[in-house]
Design an enzyme around this catalytic site. Structure first.
Site, PDB file in Angstrom:
ATOM      1  N   SER A  87      37.547 -16.948  30.968  1.00 58.36           N
ATOM      2  CA  SER A  87      36.415 -16.519  31.791  1.00 58.36           C
ATOM      3  C   SER A  87      36.589 -15.067  32.234  1.00 58.36           C
ATOM      4  CB  SER A  87      36.297 -17.419  33.018  1.00 58.36           C
ATOM      5  OG  SER A  87      37.508 -17.460  33.718  1.00 58.36           O
ATOM      6  N   GLN A 132      36.870 -12.862  35.030  1.00 55.32           N
ATOM      7  CA  GLN A 132      37.370 -13.333  36.316  1.00 55.32           C
ATOM      8  C   GLN A 132      38.030 -12.233  37.132  1.00 55.32           C
ATOM      9  OE1 GLN A 132      41.553 -15.232  35.547  1.00 55.32           O
ATOM     10  NE2 GLN A 132      40.238 -15.882  33.876  1.00 55.32           N
ATOM     11  N   HIS A 159      40.861 -12.200  40.828  1.00 61.74           N
ATOM     12  CA  HIS A 159      41.592 -13.028  41.777  1.00 61.74           C
ATOM     13  C   HIS A 159      41.559 -12.356  43.134  1.00 61.74           C
ATOM     14  CE1 HIS A 159      42.862 -15.148  38.227  1.00 61.74           C
ATOM     15  NE2 HIS A 159      43.338 -14.037  37.732  1.00 61.74           N
ATOM     16  N   LYS A 163      46.633 -13.494  44.024  1.00 57.41           N
ATOM     17  CA  LYS A 163      47.144 -13.781  42.677  1.00 57.41           C
ATOM     18  C   LYS A 163      47.165 -12.508  41.825  1.00 57.41           C
ATOM     19  CE  LYS A 163      46.260 -17.152  38.892  1.00 57.41           C
ATOM     20  NZ  LYS A 163      45.997 -16.342  37.725  1.00 57.41           N
ATOM     21  N   GLU A 214      48.618 -10.356  38.945  1.00 57.43           N
ATOM     22  CA  GLU A 214      49.283 -10.931  37.782  1.00 57.43           C
ATOM     23  C   GLU A 214      49.630  -9.881  36.734  1.00 57.43           C
ATOM     24  OE1 GLU A 214      46.437 -13.898  36.786  1.00 57.43           O
ATOM     25  OE2 GLU A 214      45.182 -12.545  35.630  1.00 57.43           O
ATOM     26  N   HIS A 237      38.837  -9.059  34.832  1.00 58.39           N
ATOM     27  CA  HIS A 237      39.534  -9.131  33.544  1.00 58.39           C
ATOM     28  C   HIS A 237      39.176 -10.415  32.812  1.00 58.39           C
ATOM     29  CE1 HIS A 237      42.068 -11.202  36.482  1.00 58.39           C
ATOM     30  NE2 HIS A 237      42.508 -11.958  35.488  1.00 58.39           N
ATOM     31  N   ARG A 293      35.123 -16.756  38.999  1.00 61.84           N
ATOM     32  CA  ARG A 293      34.649 -16.571  37.612  1.00 61.84           C
ATOM     33  C   ARG A 293      33.178 -16.174  37.529  1.00 61.84           C
ATOM     34  NH1 ARG A 293      37.028 -21.375  37.988  1.00 61.84           N
ATOM     35  NH2 ARG A 293      39.165 -21.511  37.236  1.00 61.84           N
ATOM     36  N   LYS A 343      33.559 -23.487  33.296  1.00 58.62           N
ATOM     37  CA  LYS A 343      34.044 -23.843  34.641  1.00 58.62           C
ATOM     38  C   LYS A 343      33.121 -23.286  35.726  1.00 58.62           C
ATOM     39  CE  LYS A 343      38.987 -23.980  33.445  1.00 58.62           C
ATOM     40  NZ  LYS A 343      40.292 -23.352  33.687  1.00 58.62           N
TER      41      LYS A 343
HETATM   42  O1  9C2 Z   1      44.946 -19.845  34.812  1.00 59.04           O
HETATM   43  C1  9C2 Z   1      43.053 -18.397  34.475  1.00 59.04           C
HETATM   44  C2  9C2 Z   1      42.646 -19.216  33.318  1.00 59.04           C
HETATM   45  O2  9C2 Z   1      42.213 -18.706  35.512  1.00 59.04           O
HETATM   46  N1  9C2 Z   1      44.637 -15.329  33.589  1.00 59.04           N
HETATM   47  O3  9C2 Z   1      41.318 -18.902  32.958  1.00 59.04           O
HETATM   48  O4  9C2 Z   1      40.477 -21.181  32.575  1.00 59.04           O
HETATM   49  O5  9C2 Z   1      39.965 -20.006  34.685  1.00 59.04           O
HETATM   50  O6  9C2 Z   1      38.958 -19.222  32.552  1.00 59.04           O
HETATM   51  P1  9C2 Z   1      40.088 -19.897  33.228  1.00 59.04           P
HETATM   52  C3  9C2 Z   1      44.478 -18.549  34.967  1.00 59.04           C
HETATM   53  C4  9C2 Z   1      45.398 -17.527  34.360  1.00 59.04           C
HETATM   54  O7  9C2 Z   1      46.646 -17.589  34.990  1.00 59.04           O
HETATM   55  C5  9C2 Z   1      44.837 -16.139  34.613  1.00 59.04           C
HETATM   56  O8  9C2 Z   1      44.565 -15.767  35.707  1.00 59.04           O
HETATM   57  N2  9C2 Z   1      44.139 -14.107  33.760  1.00 59.04           N
HETATM   58 ZN    ZN Z   2      43.506 -13.819  35.677  1.00 68.34          ZN
END
Ligand code: 9C2
Ligand code: ZN
Length: 436
Positions: free
Chosen positions: A107, A109, A111, A134, A136, A283, A302, A308
């Protein structure tokens, strides 16, 4: 078995976008670590979770308890006083370590930061399962591509000028305002930078609030144009027409074609390269296998390319709207003074946050020995290629095999050695750790 070096069996998530069955690095790692696990060849294996997050806590293989339970019964020994004091938990690691194996785009997204994480969790605990931030970091295990951060404003402006479907969604007036008022040479934090951020927010918000029928019609036209006139799109980025067509097959006529492909940076990482994403940076990962480390959280806001829950309102409000060239998002590997020996590569990735750093250790095909001084905090190590041995220094009975997909927890202040034993396969490990 020593309580200072604990072999873990880790759980996984079958999110839709994961690689299917045994083609997934996640499935391969899980199966290699525990041959009794049966891989379902029709299912996606998306994420391996290494840590204490309550949704998928890792288990200590020989002890039959979760790592979380073990830490709870011995927080001083397994986390250390300074970590407990600094991060305020006596049962949880401050970080969550993962392997992601990506077949389809994740997605679009972002955080939350700590303040927003707490607020979202309070309002909507079902969709925002914890109160943490979060930030990352992603390290490519195979060649990787993703979206990260908004493109520089002059590139967005060029896209608005060239691509009629985007211009039609944003509208003539707002498109003109954007094109005329952006300040491409603004420095971060300046008044001009603030103007740029406001302008990006205006067009992003307009796009994200466009009605679905119009959006899907414009997306269809966009894909058609990319097929009939790829050269137009190549004036923006040579990879763009192929990317739009590929992602449209995964998510037909999706808003992500606009907010991802046209507005966000498209980044390629070669094996071993890393990037860091601050809280509130938009991202989406597109393809490849990666090691991911993050603060211990599962909060995701998202907007597109996903079956989702989407939360457009919070996403539009929360982003910082910083826009930078791709190179700015990549991380420089550093040397790590507490590790020495024969390894061909010994790199430290140290993002500007407190919860984690990651060490990458790659051996020559000939093998060799690498020594690690004690780290003043807990760590988790995974082998992603080849095989070798891991042992606590001066404790020969602690020596164990560490094969591809094997995961170990190492207690604070434990001196260890890794020895390569892979023949043609360069033994490779990643170790996430935290020090107060
Ligand atoms: O688990 C993400 C996974 O949220 N990656 O993506 O399933 O929510 O679309 P969906 C997460 C992962 O650790 C992440 O943040 N950028
Ligand atoms: Zn992410």
């Amino acid at each position: 078995m020593s309580e200072k070096l604990i072999r873990l069996q880790c759980g996984y998530q079958n999110y839709d976008w994961g690689k299917i069955g045994s083609s997934s690095a996640v499935a391969q790692f899980v199966k290699n670590s525990d041959p009794s696990i049966k891989i379902d060849e029709s299912k996606p294996y998306a994420e391996l979770w290494m840590g204490t997050h309550p949704s998928v806590p890792s288990k200590a293989i020989d002890i039959g308890k979760t790592l979380r339970e073990l830490i709870e019964s011995n927080p001083t020994g397994l986390l250390g006083e300074s970590i407990i004091e600094k991060f305020g938990s006596s049962k949880e690691l401050p970080f969550l370590f993962k392997v992601l194996s990506i077949e389809k785009v994740l997605s679009i997204q972002a955080h939350p930061d700590k303040k927003l994480g707490a607020q979202l969790h309070k309002q909507d605990p079902k969709n925002y399962p914890d109160d943490n931030h979060k930030p990352e970091m992603a390290i490519a295990v195979t060649d990787f591509e993703g979206f990260c951060g908004f493109k520089p404003v002059d590139q967005i402006s060029k896209t608005l000028e060239l691509i009629p479907e985007l211009k039609s969604i944003i509208g003539d007036d707002l498109s003109k305002e954007f094109i005329n008022e952006i300040k491409p040479s603004a420095t971060t934090g300046s008044e001009d930078d603030k103007i740029n951020r406001k302008l990006i927010q205006k067009i992003f918000s307009k796009l994200m609030n466009t009605d679905e029928t119009k959006l899907s019609q414009k997306a269809e036209e966009l894909v058609k144009r990319s097929e009939e006139d790829p050269v137009l799109f190549q004036k923006i980025d040579s990879r763009l027409p192929e990317l739009i067509q590929r992602l449209n097959k995964q998510f037909p006529n999706d808003i992500g074609l606009f907010c991802g492909c046209l507005l966000l940076n498209h980044v390629n990482l070669k094996k071993g390269e890393a990037m860091f994403l601050q809280a509130k940076d938009p991202h989406a990962y597109i393809s490849g296998d990666i090691i991911e480390c993050m603060a211990a959280s599962d909060n995701v806001v998202r907007a597109g390319f996903t079956p989702k829950f989407k939360d457009v309102k919070n996403l539009v409000e929360m982003l910082t709207y910083a826009s930078e060239p791709v190179e700015q998002q990549k991380m420089k590997p550093l040397s790590f003074p507490k590790s020495s020996g024969d390894a061909k590569i010994s790199n430290l990735f140290d993002p500007p946050i407190e919860e984690f750093s990651v060490l990458q250790t790659v051996f020559d095909t000939k093998g060799g020995k690498q020594h690690f001084e004690g780290i003043n905090g807990p760590s988790i190590i995974i082998a992603t290629n080849g095989s070798g041995f891991i042992e606590i220094v001066n404790h020969p009975s602690s020596k164990q095999k560490i094969d591809t997909g094997y995961v170990f927890f190492v207690a604070p202040n434990t001196e260890i050695n890794l020895t390569g034993d892979s023949g043609d396969d360069a033994f490779t490990t990643y170790r996430a750790f935290v020090e107060a």
